[in-house]
Design a protein around this motif. Structure first.
Motif, PDB file in Angstrom:
ATOM      1  N   SER A 104      51.123  68.427  50.486  1.00 21.17           N
ATOM      2  CA  SER A 104      52.607  68.391  50.561  1.00 21.17           C
ATOM      3  C   SER A 104      53.186  68.226  51.982  1.00 21.17           C
ATOM      4  O   SER A 104      52.414  68.012  52.785  1.00 21.17           O
ATOM      5  CB  SER A 104      52.926  69.817  50.087  1.00 21.17           C
ATOM      6  N   GLU A 105      54.484  67.926  52.034  1.00 23.36           N
ATOM      7  CA  GLU A 105      54.997  67.663  53.513  1.00 23.36           C
ATOM      8  C   GLU A 105      54.491  68.839  54.468  1.00 23.36           C
ATOM      9  O   GLU A 105      54.402  68.749  55.527  1.00 23.36           O
ATOM     10  CB  GLU A 105      56.573  67.611  53.332  1.00 23.36           C
ATOM     11  N   SER A 106      54.519  70.321  53.732  1.00 19.35           N
ATOM     12  CA  SER A 106      54.205  71.156  54.723  1.00 19.35           C
ATOM     13  C   SER A 106      52.810  71.134  55.043  1.00 19.35           C
ATOM     14  O   SER A 106      52.382  71.872  56.080  1.00 19.35           O
ATOM     15  CB  SER A 106      54.690  72.614  53.941  1.00 19.35           C
ATOM     16  N   ASP A 107      51.966  70.439  54.137  1.00 18.49           N
ATOM     17  CA  ASP A 107      50.564  70.669  54.298  1.00 18.49           C
ATOM     18  C   ASP A 107      50.038  69.517  55.496  1.00 18.49           C
ATOM     19  O   ASP A 107      49.029  69.568  56.100  1.00 18.49           O
ATOM     20  CB  ASP A 107      49.586  70.538  53.245  1.00 18.49           C
ATOM     21  N   PRO A 119      51.173  68.375  58.701  1.00 12.41           N
ATOM     22  CA  PRO A 119      51.047  68.404  59.776  1.00 12.41           C
ATOM     23  C   PRO A 119      49.830  69.196  60.341  1.00 12.41           C
ATOM     24  O   PRO A 119      48.869  68.605  61.275  1.00 12.41           O
ATOM     25  CB  PRO A 119      52.223  69.644  60.291  1.00 12.41           C
ATOM     26  N   GLY A 120      49.226  70.336  59.338  1.00 15.90           N
ATOM     27  CA  GLY A 120      47.847  70.852  59.789  1.00 15.90           C
ATOM     28  C   GLY A 120      46.905  69.805  59.501  1.00 15.90           C
ATOM     29  O   GLY A 120      45.863  69.891  60.262  1.00 15.90           O
TER      30      GLY A 120
END
Length: 403
Positions: A44-47, A49-50
């Motif tokens: 997902s978009e939140s996943d 960057p990490g």
């Protein structure tokens, strides 16, 4: 005139180049409805960057930006950089092409492995380990027919392990004569950057698989270890990072001595070896606070990068291709320490089980190339059962079984 290849008509697949023909055979086992298949969004978009921050290729992105992404914008193309599982981590380039690609699921976070979406340059480069270009209708899934693409795998310059792939996608320009050499050249430059960057960062890596002379390595530098010191580091590293590993893991003196020497009552000899190993570790440059060997219980001060643990982690994720890339042979093949013998068997058994239970025909063939699989009749029978009748790999295995 030869007919165009059609997914549900295998007799037409001869129209494809041999490499893509093999990819279509694999894809036919993965996708039951190529007319309606779409790539899954794994991150997902939140996943993202990490995932980008933690991936080794993040250090090479300035190289890819300079050599590929910026020129792609002027040519109406886009560039994708993904991980070894086929997940696209970075997708950038010409904005109109980006928007069209996103409408077909070609976007950061999507999985473009062969298992997910069939033949495509990113997925087939990973599955075959070779550079490849795929023109529009040569994609197995209809959803990808609007685009052409060229891609090549990226390997770690130190370990040879598969890191991911780099792809150029767009119109027919993406499969032009110069496109694939451009990708390969950019990857070579990026690997040079990774080699120089890693040389001054991080703890050294313990290289043990298939190694009669184990060593600690960081970048181009390496430090040879005695067999006994290598045994000690593997036992403690596996205790932390292996199947039963815990961050606070450790071994008491009696336990470690028995794993090392094969019988109880050698705690004094163990302490002497531990002290010698501590002196060796002080001579291996590492960033502060460095790696030290602690006592009561015996344990490493921080996780040590260990090739055997990397294979285990790849198998735990279901990433058999990376496990096979990293598995260079038996763990410390000359060691007779009972603890090493146990880990050697455990890791080899995990690899064999994963490949035979869920592996593709290509992965089983790769497993059969290992020296330890030379007499594995069950693996040979499974490969022969799965390989197409006209597969060149099948012919080689039939010849092997006849000898």
């Amino acid at each position: 005139m030869m007919r165009e290849a059609v997914p549900d008509e295998p007799q037409t697949w001869e129209a494809l180049p041999p490499m893509l023909r093999e990819s279509w055979r694999r894809s036919s086992g993965y996708l039951k409805d190529p007319g309606h298949a779409s790539p899954p969004i794994d991150l997902s978009e939140s996943d993202l960057p990490g995932a980008r921050r933690e991936h080794p290729l993040s250090a090479a992105m300035p190289v890819f930006d300079r050599l590929l992404i910026q020129p792609a914008r002027d040519a109406g193309l886009i560039v994708a950089v993904g991980d070894a599982q086929g997940r696209l981590l970075w997708v950038d380039g010409d904005r109109p092409t980006l928007r069209r690609a996103e409408s077909q699921g070609f976007q950061a976070g999507a999985n473009w492995s062969e298992r997910a979406i069939g033949t495509s340059a990113p997925g087939t480069a990973l599955a075959s380990g070779r550079a490849v270009k795929v023109d529009q209708e040569q994609h197995f899934a209809v959803a990808a027919h609007r685009f052409s693409c060229s891609a090549a795998p990226v390997h770690c310059p130190h370990t040879g392990g598969l890191l991911g792939m780099v792809d150029i996608t767009g119109g027919r320009e993406a499969v032009a004569t110069h496109s694939l050499p451009l990708v390969v050249a950019a990857i070579a430059a990026a690997q040079g950057e990774l080699r120089s960057t890693a040389a001054g960062q991080g703890l050294p890596r313990l290289i043990t698989l298939g190694q009669e002379s184990p060593s600690l390595a960081r970048g181009p530098a390496s430090w040879r270890l005695s067999p006994r010191h290598a045994d000690l580091l593997v036992l403690l590293g596996w205790e932390t990072g292996g199947p039963r590993g815990r961050a606070e893991a450790g071994m008491n003196a009696a336990q470690l001595a028995e794993d090392l020497f094969g019988e109880p009552g050698h705690e004094v000899a163990l302490r002497a070896e531990v002290n010698r190993l501590r002196r060796v570790l002080t001579q291996v440059p590492a960033p502060e606070p460095g790696l030290t060997l602690l006592s009561r219980p015996y344990r490493l001060s921080q996780p040590l990068p260990l090739d055997a643990v990397d294979v285990y982690e790849a198998l735990r994720r279901g990433d058999r291709a990376t496990a096979l890339d990293l598995y260079a042979g038996d763990l410390l093949p000359r060691s007779q320490s009972p603890g090493i013998t146990r880990i050697r068997w455990e890791l080899s058994a995990m690899l064999r089980e994963a490949v035979l239970q869920d592996g593709s025909p290509l992965e089983i063939c790769r497993y059969l190339q290992l020296p330890e699989a030379g007499g594995d009749e069950a693996a040979l029978r499974e490969a022969l059962r799965l390989l197409p009748p006209d597969s060149p790999e099948r012919a080689l295995l039939v010849a092997r079984s006849a000898t």
